[in-house]
Design an enzyme around this catalytic site. Structure first.
Site, PDB file in Angstrom:
ATOM      1  N   LYS A  93       0.884  -1.025   0.112  1.00 29.55           N
ATOM      2  CA  LYS A  93      -0.065  -0.032  -0.088  1.00 29.55           C
ATOM      3  C   LYS A  93       0.858   1.327  -0.023  1.00 29.55           C
ATOM      4  O   LYS A  93       0.353   2.348  -0.705  1.00 29.55           O
ATOM      5  CB  LYS A  93      -1.017  -0.009   1.398  1.00 29.55           C
ATOM      6  N   GLU A 115      -9.871   6.046   3.074  1.00 25.27           N
ATOM      7  CA  GLU A 115     -10.781   4.823   3.375  1.00 25.27           C
ATOM      8  C   GLU A 115      -9.846   3.841   3.950  1.00 25.27           C
ATOM      9  O   GLU A 115      -8.687   3.641   3.073  1.00 25.27           O
ATOM     10  CB  GLU A 115     -11.650   4.483   2.331  1.00 25.27           C
ATOM     11  N   SER A 382       1.508  -9.618  -0.848  1.00 24.10           N
ATOM     12  CA  SER A 382       1.138  -8.260  -0.972  1.00 24.10           C
ATOM     13  C   SER A 382       1.466  -7.608   0.521  1.00 24.10           C
ATOM     14  O   SER A 382       1.640  -6.379   0.670  1.00 24.10           O
ATOM     15  CB  SER A 382      -0.352  -8.145  -1.311  1.00 24.10           C
TER      16      SER A 382
HETATM   17  C1  LIG Z   1      -1.918  -6.901   2.315  1.00 22.73           C
HETATM   18  C2  LIG Z   1      -3.052  -6.497   1.380  1.00 22.73           C
HETATM   19  N1  LIG Z   1      -3.100  -7.278   0.253  1.00 22.73           N
HETATM   20  C3  LIG Z   1      -4.027  -6.913  -0.720  1.00 22.73           C
HETATM   21  C4  LIG Z   1      -5.123  -5.973  -0.452  1.00 22.73           C
HETATM   22  C5  LIG Z   1      -6.179  -5.667  -1.335  1.00 22.73           C
HETATM   23  O1  LIG Z   1      -5.890  -4.474  -1.949  1.00 22.73           O
HETATM   24  P1  LIG Z   1      -5.593  -4.494  -3.357  1.00 22.73           P
HETATM   25  O2  LIG Z   1      -6.634  -5.481  -4.310  1.00 22.73           O
HETATM   26  O3  LIG Z   1      -5.895  -3.183  -4.150  1.00 22.73           O
HETATM   27  O4  LIG Z   1      -4.138  -4.770  -3.626  1.00 22.73           O
HETATM   28  C6  LIG Z   1      -4.909  -5.273   0.988  1.00 22.73           C
HETATM   29  C7  LIG Z   1      -6.023  -4.374   1.222  1.00 22.73           C
HETATM   30  O5  LIG Z   1      -6.138  -3.951   2.462  1.00 22.73           O
HETATM   31  C8  LIG Z   1      -4.034  -5.643   1.893  1.00 22.73           C
HETATM   32  O6  LIG Z   1      -3.788  -5.173   3.186  1.00 22.73           O
END
Ligand SMILES: Cc1ncc(COP(=O)(O)O)c(C=O)c1O
Lengths: 401, 279
Positions: A93, A115, A382
């Site tokens: 993020k 948000e 992620s």
């Molecule tokens: C670690 C992590 N991965 C994925 C996401 C999903 O978001 P996005 O699809 O925008 O990557 C989030 C959202 O809070 C997250 O915290």
């Protein structure tokens, strides 16, 4: 061959998806943001600052790690983890937040709002706001505040004000509604840092560009390690920013397969899920046209997922377009499958992933065993799972006792 | 059959009388279908000149708590687009002069199908549409098709709409122009009359269309002040609050129509008092 990377058009459209479906009050600002962002993209000084903060503050590049034990465990494809969880604040993020806060500064904005669902975007926003000395307000659904307590406390420590949102089911969509209401009311001095590749144009393209550092690094890291491009890329999808960031730099490489994993909740057939592409229809929400969970009268249905960060009834418009083009395959993983994969990752690699990320790992569990070792599969790790300890303990409670 | 001139006739008649229009906003189906029907049918007699009827949406991003709750009450009571259009049809059986403007968000219309919606809206007797999340950049979605069905597309101008953008906002706008008095959501704080008067005067330099002012108008006194220099005053959240605070359907009807009567009396007298007349 540029067929997949020239979008959006000047109206912010990816085919029929995207656009800027917002109230007139916001339009002048959105147009200004579009111009400012277009300028920043070509401004060497802006790019230099961005690179500086991505490096020394966020800690990039993040490693592309060969997950040897996970590869052995599944007994098939070679699995590489793109370690976004090692970034400052523990998820992808912040790649986007750093970019947007620099833009906010440049535009002379005095106040930051955002948000958040899982709280990772909220923490990343609160972090950059602290770093740049800007007051920060985070909207978070009351349900999510309950299940992501550690992140709520982190945001407060960082000086942000966390406002609980009780409307709807008190999850991400409601938090986004409330942030948009704040923005309309404080449009003069406030910058809204949207956390995913959704919202009105230019957000989907801008967030994608800031996250594309993930894919660019992956590309050169894999070339360095294996002398060739990966065969497949796997990422979880809430709004779709970590997935788009990984995928985008490979869209024009036809041999690179891409798989986006939506949250299947209790199963797409159960109706309790957050899989907009697998279980939704096109509609208009939060400033863009995309696939949404909705009833036949166009009323939005609440999403369901064990993971707060995926609990959103929409998806970024570029994904909707890539889905219709057939360029990216979109599948889903259930709560139970994610929990299972979560534990495998902990035990095999000593990495505690976020529950969001565990959805991508669940797809790896299904796919990797059927593939040969030469198949190079990159999973976007992620985020890290510290924030999920309470939820996971709750779901696995009995087994731990 | 649709009479696309109802809004025009209404403003022409009021100009003769030298008074602004009173525009009411209520959400269709709030608090339940039958009470909503009673509320609607009684509005002209209570003194409303133009009716805005909200099409409830689950995610009303431009609305404050009062209208958000109204939409939820309506949806929980089973309100649908079909039922909202049916309400208009039944109203038209008894009233062929009071203009009705449907107000809401694009998604329920988009899902209904734009052509189907416009065809049915025109035949039900809808005069205009206000769709909050469709800026002129998306005119081909609904605004232009609406014109072909003889339905006015009423656009919002806001404090952030500058002189550069105003022509774009005004193009393809018909019926009237709705000036949003404050940057914010419905039900927020009231604007200062001085600033507002200047904004309306500026807007008049760009358009011949009647100018309605709304957002934050709650009392008869505010309506009178703003009605002196605008062509219409819109009251929404204050009426919707009456429904929320009533303990029975009868009380809701009584309170809403009561407040409407007060407002109506006030806009009827606002320019004949000592103030000089505008318009
Ligand atoms: C670690 C992590 N991965 C994925 C996401 C999903 O978001 P996005 O699809 O925008 O990557 C989030 C959202 O809070 C997250 O915290």
């Amino acid at each position: 061959m540029n067929q997949f990377v020239n979008l959006p058009d000047t109206n912010g459209l990816f085919g029929s998806f995207g656009g800027r479906f917002v109230a007139e009050t916001l339009m002048p600002l959105i147009l200004e943001l579009q111009d400012e962002y277009a300028a920043a993209k070509n401004d060497p000084e802006f790019q230099r600052q961005l690179a500086y903060f991505q490096g020394d503050y966020v800690g990039r590049p993040s490693p592309l790690y060969f997950a040897e034990r996970l590869t052995e465990h599944f007994g098939g494809a070679s699995i590489y983890l793109k370690r976004e969880e090692l970034n400052h604040t523990g998820a992808h993020k912040i790649n986007n937040c750093i970019g947007q806060v620099l833009l906010a500064k440049q535009m002379g904005k005095k106040r930051i709002i955002a948000e958040t669902g899982a709280g990772m975007h909220g923490v990343a926003t609160a972090t950059v706001a602290a770093r740049f000395g800007l007051p920060c307000v985070i909207y978070m659904g009351a349900t999510d505040i309950e299940r992501q307590q550690p992140n709520v406390f982190r945001m407060k420590l960082l000086g942000a004000e966390v406002i609980p949102v009780t409307s709807g089911t008190g999850t991400l969509k409601d938090a986004m509604n409330e942030a948009l209401r704040d923005w309309v009311t404080n449009v003069d001095d406030t910058f809204y840092i949207i956390g995913t590749v959704a919202g009105p144009h230019p957000y989907p393209a801008m967030v994608r560009d800031f996250q594309a550092v993930i894919g660019h690094e992956t590309r050169s890291q894999m070339l360095e390690k294996q002398g060739r491009l990966p065969d497949s890329l796997v990422a979880c999808i809430g709004g779709g920013s970590n997935a788009m960031g990984l995928f985008h730099p490979f869209l024009n490489d036809p041999d690179v397969q891409m798989i986006g994993v939506e949250a299947g909740g209790k199963g797409v057939k159960s109706g309790l899920h957050a899989a907009s592409l697998n279980g939704g229809t096109p509609g208009v929400l939060h400033g863009n046209r995309t696939y949404l969970l909705q009833n036949e009268d166009g009323q939005i249905i609440d999403a369901h997922s064990i993971s707060a960060g995926l609990d959103y009834p929409g998806i970024g418009p570029e994904h909707a377009w890539l889905h219709e083009q057939g360029r990216v395959e979109y599948v889903s993983a259930t709560d139970d499958e994610a929990l299972e994969a979560f534990q495998i990752c902990c035990r095999q690699e000593g990495i505690i992933p976020a529950l969001e990320t565990a959805h991508a790992l669940a797809e790896v569990a299904k796919r990797a065993p059927r593939l040969p070792r030469e198949h190079l599969m990159v999973v976007n790790l992620s985020g890290r799972g510290d924030k999920d300890m309470m939820s996971v303990a709750h779901h696995l409670g009995e087994k731990f006792q | 059959m649709n009479t696309p001139t109802r809004l025009k006739d209404c403003f022409a008649a009021l100009k003769q009388q030298n008074r602004p229009a009173l525009v009411s906003y209520l959400t269709a189906g709030d608090p339940d279908a039958e009470t909503s029907r009673r509320l609607l049918h009684g509005l002209p007699e209570a003194g409303v000149d133009i009716i805005e009827l909200g099409m409830p949406f689950s995610d009303p991003m431009a609305d404050g708590p009062a209208i958000q709750k109204a939409a939820l009450r309506a949806l929980e009571g089973g309100q649908t687009q079909v039922k909202t259009l049916d309400m208009v049809r039944r109203f038209r059986e008894q009233n062929s002069t009071t203009p009705i403007v449907l107000m809401g968000y694009y998604n329920p219309i988009y899902c209904y199908g734009v052509e189907r919606f416009l065809t049915e809206a025109a035949s039900a007797g809808v005069d205009g549409l206000i769709v909050v999340d469709l800026p002129p950049e998306h005119d081909e979605e609904l605004c232009q098709p609406a014109a072909q069905h003889g339905i006015d597309f009423i656009r919002l101008a806001t404090p952030t709409t500058d002189a550069k953008r105003l022509p774009k906002v005004l193009s393809n706008t018909s019926g009237f122009i709705y000036y949003v008095s404050v940057a914010g959501v419905t039900g927020g704080s009231a604007p200062t009359p001085e600033r507002l008067e200047a904004s309306v005067a500026q807007l008049r330099e760009y358009t011949e269309l009647p100018i309605a002012v709304g957002f934050g108008i709650r009392t008869a006194e505010q309506a009178a002040t703003i009605g002196r220099f605008s062509d219409a005053v819109v009251v929404g959240s204050a009426l919707v609050d009456c429904i929320e605070h009533a303990s029975t359907p009868d009380e809701a009807v009584e309170r809403v129509h009561g407040l409407v009567s007060e407002l109506a009396e006030s806009v009827r007298a606002c320019r004949t008092a000592s103030e000089p007349q505008v318009c």
